[in-house]
Design an enzyme around this catalytic site. Structure first.
Site, mmCIF file in Angstrom:
data_model
loop_
_atom_site.group_PDB
_atom_site.id
_atom_site.type_symbol
_atom_site.label_atom_id
_atom_site.label_comp_id
_atom_site.label_asym_id
_atom_site.label_seq_id
_atom_site.Cartn_x
_atom_site.Cartn_y
_atom_site.Cartn_z
ATOM 1 N N CYS A 79 0.848 -1.213 0.000
ATOM 2 C CA CYS A 79 0.000 0.000 0.000
ATOM 3 C C CYS A 79 0.882 1.262 0.000
ATOM 4 O O CYS A 79 1.634 1.495 0.946
ATOM 5 C CB CYS A 79 -0.896 -0.062 1.229
ATOM 6 N N CYS A 82 0.668 3.576 2.901
ATOM 7 C CA CYS A 82 1.304 3.042 4.120
ATOM 8 C C CYS A 82 2.798 3.336 4.106
ATOM 9 O O CYS A 82 3.393 3.656 5.141
ATOM 10 C CB CYS A 82 1.094 1.536 4.248
#
Ligand SMILES: Cc1cc2nc3c(=O)[nH]c(=O)nc-3n(C[C@H](O)[C@H](O)[C@H](O)COP(=O)(O)OP(=O)(O)OC[C@H]3O[C@@H](n4cnc5c(N)ncnc54)[C@H](O)[C@@H]3O)c2cc1C
Length: 522
Positions: A79, A82
């Site tokens: 991600c 992230c």
């Protein structure tokens, strides 16, 4: 040849892994648990402060954390958001995790990669619906079940506004009423330390300091070659006391191991052995024993951390250890415990002034202690005499820790009923004590509050072996402990087939009977 503790263990480990390959995975899972207090270096030169957890390590790490709170970030390594969030999370984790934590023991910051197959069930349990997702709560509460946003009255809470380091820290500050700042630095934190580290909540974390002080005391003894003909008895007796009454289970176990191997590590002609080479060989042998386990904290000092680099630490941990031992000794052991502690400080505490003063206080006792109460109160009074002297000295020399000035202890905030008057304890005035209340307070403070939650799960021993070790190391008959421990464990081991017998063969070489003889003579 001095014994090498690591060789038999490595052989055994090899055999265990050969026979039980699944244990390799278990060992890997235990790994991160043991690295709980460490910052990890991922190879990019910058250490990671947040602790990486997975489904195997999750419960262990959170259950054993000394921190009052935990934040768990659920993320996925693929991600992009992230990845961009990581530096923010790390900026905050720097304050709370790792050996250079500015505010240790308060918040454990961890993360779980939900994109790893092994963590799927774990992330489902916490209803992870987006990445990154942050949850907050007391560490052990994370292990009791999952979390669901619809759940009412959960002690686990979602952090809804932690998108940047500043916002996350603001959220924390609001939540616990602190005033942490991203600029806080270690040892320049006099104005930012949030709590008085001597409050009753903090003493529960002192187990880590007691373990660290025990390990440091052993290092000092070994490094300075303090075990000599004339100090052997004092050392053995103190270690027997530790085996019986150390508040940390892993230290009890480690000290038993050292006693079992004592004659090999320090043969009776040890100090006469003038060859420097063999002396240092012996030191290496002793160093290979981890007195409180391999992962004992080093340089962390949670309860005993000063606001300056040079204050508190070891001697504070040592006091806490001595008080913890005093409340654990039974009535019948009080006098022996007193002598053992006095002899230990006299022979092994390498602060000249400290040991001289302490020796004077020990020597002034004329009546043997017949009860735990009498001895516990004597040690408390003696510590207060040291405090009383140091209040003046440190003020004059300006060497006091401004955050933790010496006081006549315990203060009213810790024990309301301990003193009757309202004297100025921080100014060094001795109040009128109610000693029954003081004794009750000390027993609770140093007894039940400081307990080890460490659960030993070595891959080399079975549950049955463990219970034998448990029985032995909780025994009150300290004199019989070392030899008894070795024999009992060896016998129990044999019921577990070839592996255990291999280990027993290694143990046999340790000359039990000789030790039995030499320890009985102590
Ligand atoms: C045996 C011994 C003798 C020492 N003698 C000297 C000396 O002569 N001169 C010198 O400069 N330093 C001496 N020291 C060091 C000194 O006492 C402190 O340990 C050191 O200055 C660090 O102080 P601290 O603020 O961390 O609190 P410490 O005094 O180390 O106390 C640790 C913790 O114990 C608790 N405590 C405080 N008082 C008591 C009490 N009366 N009973 C029970 N618990 C208490 C408090 O929670 C405190 O935080 C001695 C240490 C030891 C272990």
């Amino acid at each position: 040849m001095p014994p090498s503790a690591s060789h038999p263990f490595l052989h055994l480990l090899f055999l265990v892994l050969l026979v039980f390959p699944g244990l390799g995975a278990f060992a890997a899972a235990v790994g991160p648990r043991r690295s709980i207090l460490r910052a990890l270096d991922e190879g990019n030169g910058k250490p990671d402060y947040a602790v990486d957890l997975n489904s195997s390590s999750f419960d262990n790490v959170l259950n054993e954390s000394p921190a009052s709170f935990a934040i768990v970030e659920f993320f996925a390594h693929w991600c992009p958001a992230c990845r961009n969030y990581k530096p923010h999370y790390e900026k905050v984790a720097r304050l709370f995790n790792g050996p250079n934590a500015v505010h240790p023991g308060i918040i454990l910051m961890a993360r779980v990669d939900c994109a790893k197959k092994m963590n799927t069930n774990l992330c489902n349990k916490f209803s992870v619906g987006h990445y990154p997702m942050l949850l907050w709560g007391p560490p052990h509460k994370f292990t009791l079940g999952g979390w669901d946003s619809k759940q009412e009255k959960s002690e686990i809470q979602s952090i809804d506004d932690g998108r940047t380091a500043e916002r996350l820290l603001n959220w924390i500050n609001k939540r616990i009423g602190s005033s942490f700042s991203l600029d806080d630095d270690k040892f320049e934190n006099e104005n930012t330390l949030p709590w008085n580290a001597s409050d009753p909540e903090q003493i529960a974390r002192a187990i880590y300091d007691v373990e660290e002080a025990t390990a440091q005391a052993f290092d000092i003894i070994v490094d300075n070659k303090r075990i000599r003909k004339e100090t052997r008895v004092a050392f053995i007796k103190f270690f027997q006391l530790l085996v019986a009454h150390h508040p940390s289970r892993r230290c009890r176990k480690g000290t038993a191991g050292i006693l079992v191997n004592f004659d090999d590590l320090w043969p009776s002609d040890y100090s006469n052995n003038s060859r420097e080479g063999s002396l240092s060989h012996m030191q290496d042998g002793a160093r290979s024993f981890s007195i409180c386990g391999k992962e004992v904290p080093r340089g962390y000092w949670i309860f005993c951390r000063g606001s300056r680099n040079e204050t508190r630490g070891f001697s504070c941990g040592l006091w806490v250890l001595l008080h913890s031992l005093s409340v654990r000794a039974g009535d019948g052991e009080a006098q022996q415990t007193f002598i053992t502690i006095c002899d230990f400080i006299h022979n092994f505490f390498m602060c000249e002034e400290c040991r001289r003063h302490f020796h004077e206080m020990c020597s002034s006792v004329s009546t043997p202690f017949e009860t735990t109460r009498a001895f516990v109160l004597w040690l408390w009074r003696s510590h207060n005499k040291v405090n009383e002297r140091l209040i003046k000295v440190e003020k004059e020399l300006r060497t006091e820790d401004p955050r933790y000035p010496k006081i006549i202890w315990p203060p009213k905030q810790l024990c309301e009923s301990c003193s009757n008057s309202t004297s100025n304890q921080s100014g060094g005035m001795m109040p009128e004590w109610n000693e029954d209340e003081v004794f009750k307070f000390l027993v609770a403070y140093y007894g039940s509050t400081i307990i080890s939650s460490y659960k030993d799960e070595t891959i080399t021993s079975s549950r049955k072996d463990e219970s034998v070790v448990d029985d032995v190391i909780t025994s009150n008959h300290a004199v019989a402990v070392p030899v008894g421990a070795a024999l009992a464990i060896a016998l129990a081991s044999c019921t577990f087939g070839a592996l255990a017998c291999f280990w027993r063969t290694q143990q046999k070489n340790r000359k039990y009977l000789h030790q039995l003889h030499s320890l009985k003579n102590v």
